[in-house]
Design an enzyme around this catalytic site. Structure first.
Site, PDB file in Angstrom:
ATOM      1  N   HIS A 142       0.971  -1.182  -0.125  1.00 37.10           N
ATOM      2  CA  HIS A 142       0.014  -0.027   0.078  1.00 37.10           C
ATOM      3  C   HIS A 142       0.827   1.210  -0.158  1.00 37.10           C
ATOM      4  O   HIS A 142       1.675   1.553   0.827  1.00 37.10           O
ATOM      5  CB  HIS A 142      -1.016   0.032   1.257  1.00 37.10           C
ATOM      6  CG  HIS A 142      -1.726   1.316   1.520  1.00 37.10           C
ATOM      7  ND1 HIS A 142      -2.820   1.333   0.451  1.00 37.10           N
ATOM      8  CD2 HIS A 142      -1.843   2.167   2.329  1.00 37.10           C
ATOM      9  CE1 HIS A 142      -3.450   2.482   0.673  1.00 37.10           C
ATOM     10  NE2 HIS A 142      -2.905   3.029   1.972  1.00 37.10           N
ATOM     11  N   LYS A 163      -0.810  10.684   0.823  1.00 36.84           N
ATOM     12  CA  LYS A 163       0.110  10.194  -0.167  1.00 36.84           C
ATOM     13  C   LYS A 163      -0.326  10.484  -1.861  1.00 36.84           C
ATOM     14  O   LYS A 163       0.598  11.178  -2.378  1.00 36.84           O
ATOM     15  CB  LYS A 163       0.191   8.724  -0.106  1.00 36.84           C
ATOM     16  CG  LYS A 163       0.890   8.134   1.246  1.00 36.84           C
ATOM     17  CD  LYS A 163       0.909   6.590   1.212  1.00 36.84           C
ATOM     18  CE  LYS A 163      -0.171   5.871   1.294  1.00 36.84           C
ATOM     19  NZ  LYS A 163      -1.023   5.921   2.522  1.00 36.84           N
ATOM     20  N   ARG A 247      17.840  14.563  12.613  1.00 33.98           N
ATOM     21  CA  ARG A 247      18.208  15.989  12.734  1.00 33.98           C
ATOM     22  C   ARG A 247      19.527  16.215  11.574  1.00 33.98           C
ATOM     23  O   ARG A 247      19.689  17.231  11.255  1.00 33.98           O
ATOM     24  CB  ARG A 247      18.375  16.413  13.772  1.00 33.98           C
ATOM     25  CG  ARG A 247      17.252  16.355  14.859  1.00 33.98           C
ATOM     26  CD  ARG A 247      16.036  17.158  14.311  1.00 33.98           C
ATOM     27  NE  ARG A 247      16.089  18.478  14.457  1.00 33.98           N
ATOM     28  CZ  ARG A 247      15.948  19.171  15.512  1.00 33.98           C
ATOM     29  NH1 ARG A 247      14.998  18.603  16.718  1.00 33.98           N
ATOM     30  NH2 ARG A 247      16.208  20.594  15.564  1.00 33.98           N
TER      31      ARG A 247
END
Lengths: 322, 91
Positions: A142, A163, A247
């Protein structure tokens, strides 16, 4: 376990392999269960230990020269034995036809014998290519697959996270949609996965609030692609205060699909965030890495060098009483 | 994980409207829902996926639900399919 009917193999690729069926059609009902090919030279000579009987058997000029010169009773005995093992089918290259008894014994065991006009090496090459594709591992996932600057980005995440909307935005910016919602993933080689859509869905997608749209009709042929290698997974999640996000990007997160590792980027979604531009950057950054540039690692190196140099200068200046 | 096997009961199979109905019911549950036909498994909250199954009348579907309300979800969705989608019975 995947299997392929001999009949389908014959009908689909009759011309490609230049095949002629030499005996009865009963053998077409058998099934091929493996992508491997066997040259039964030793089995013909009577050595049946480790005979790979579940594979397609390919006989070339040498094997046929041997078959044609052995004594009749030996031939009958050998053929009984080989076909008695229940092989799926046999192909003889260079258009050579075997003795009639050989064909009859194959018939008795319901095994098809084909003659191909190709040379043995050409035939085995083509056969492996065809069988590899047919027996390649497949799963359906999916998600949404988009070609962004030539990089295959697979978007995953919960239903309704957006999406399809991201794909639409990317298409609008000139990128190409491969498939939305249901992605068929095929492992074409040990480290390569390719995604494609389903025939029925084509390049249709559902946009909440509008309904079903046809991307090909709306944006034209330039907006779509039939299949694409999957290179990066972009996993979309709802922004959460409690979760830690990447990060630096020095350590790469990977995900495994059908045993193939690909980089995974987890992108938190929050209002006002432009995922389309982020997607383009993910694709470009991936390309840079492919070309040997790693922005995060380079920057980290630069910072370390600066710190090192500063420490050196500080030492010098502190010990200088001029 | 709760799993339920059902047969498609309405005459025209899972065409657009029943599929939409299934998806809107599935979306109300917190659990993850999957629907499988002939080994092909799709997300039960996605209309395109459900329609892609092209499940005709009499075909067998497996509903998978995984989450806090999985039992309720599987039962409700199985009922929906096997009852021929209530009012849509003749569609």
């Amino acid at each position: 376990m995947p299997e392929l009917l001999v009949e389908k193999f014959y009908k689909d690729r009759k011309d490609y392999f230049d095949l002629t069926l030499l005996n009865s059609e009963a053998g077409l009902k058998k099934k091929i269960t493996t992508a491997e090919i066997h040259r039964p030279g030793l089995a013909l000579a009577g050595f049946m230990d480790r005979f790979a009987n579940h594979r397609i058997q390919v006989l070339g000029e040498t094997e046929m020269a041997y078959v044609n010169q052995i004594e009749h009773t030996v031939l009958l005995h050998m053929a009984e034995k080989i076909f008695g093992y229940g092989i799926p089918l046999m192909i003889i290259s260079k258009g050579i036809t075997p003795p009639l008894d050989f064909l009859q014994i194959a018939d008795k065991h319901g095994t098809a014998i084909f003659s191909s006009r190709l040379s043995t090496s050409e035939l085995t090459n083509r056969l492996s290519g065809y069988l590899d594709v047919n027996f390649a591992p497949v799963i359906t996932m999916h998600g949404t697959l988009v070609d962004v600057y030539g990089v295959g980005l697979l978007y995953t995440g919960k239903s309704g996270i957006g999406k399809s909307e991201i794909a639409l935005d990317l298409v609008e910016r000139g990128h190409r949609l491969v498939a939305d919602d249901v992605i068929k993933v095929i492992r074409k080689s040990p480290d390569l996965i390719v995604g494609t859509g389903s025939e029925l869905l084509g390049h249709h997608m559902e946009i909440r609030g509008i309904g079903i749209i046809d991307v090909e009709k709306l944006f034209g042929i330039r907006a779509i692609r039939i299949q694409k290698r999957i290179e990066v997974e972009v996993h979309l999640t709802l922004w959460s205060e409690d979760l830690e996000y990447e990060r630096l990007g020095i350590e790469e997160t990977e995900t495994t699909i059908l045993g193939v590792s690909i980089p995974q980027v987890i992108v938190p979604i929050s209002p006002g965030k432009n995922i389309t531009v982020i997607s383009e950057v993910i694709a470009m950054d991936h390309m840079l890495k492919v070309y040997g540039e790693n922005s995060a690692a380079e920057f980290s190196k630069r910072l370390s060098e600066r710190l090192h140099r500063q420490a050196m200068t500080k030492d010098y200046l502190e010990s200088d009483y001029e | 994980m709760t799993q339920k096997t059902v047969k498609v009961a309405n005459r025209l199979g899972m065409h657009a409207r029943p599929s939409a109905m299934f998806v809107s019911h599935a979306s109300k549950f917190k659990s993850e829902i999957f629907l499988e036909k002939d080994g092909l498994k799709v997300n039960g909250k996605s209309i395109m996926g459900v329609m892609m199954l092209a499940a005709e009348m009499g075909s067998e579907l497996i509903i998978y639900a995984d989450g806090e309300d999985e039992k309720d979800a599987a039962a409700t969705l199985a009922d929906l399919i096997s009852s021929g989608f209530g009012d849509l019975k003749n569609l």
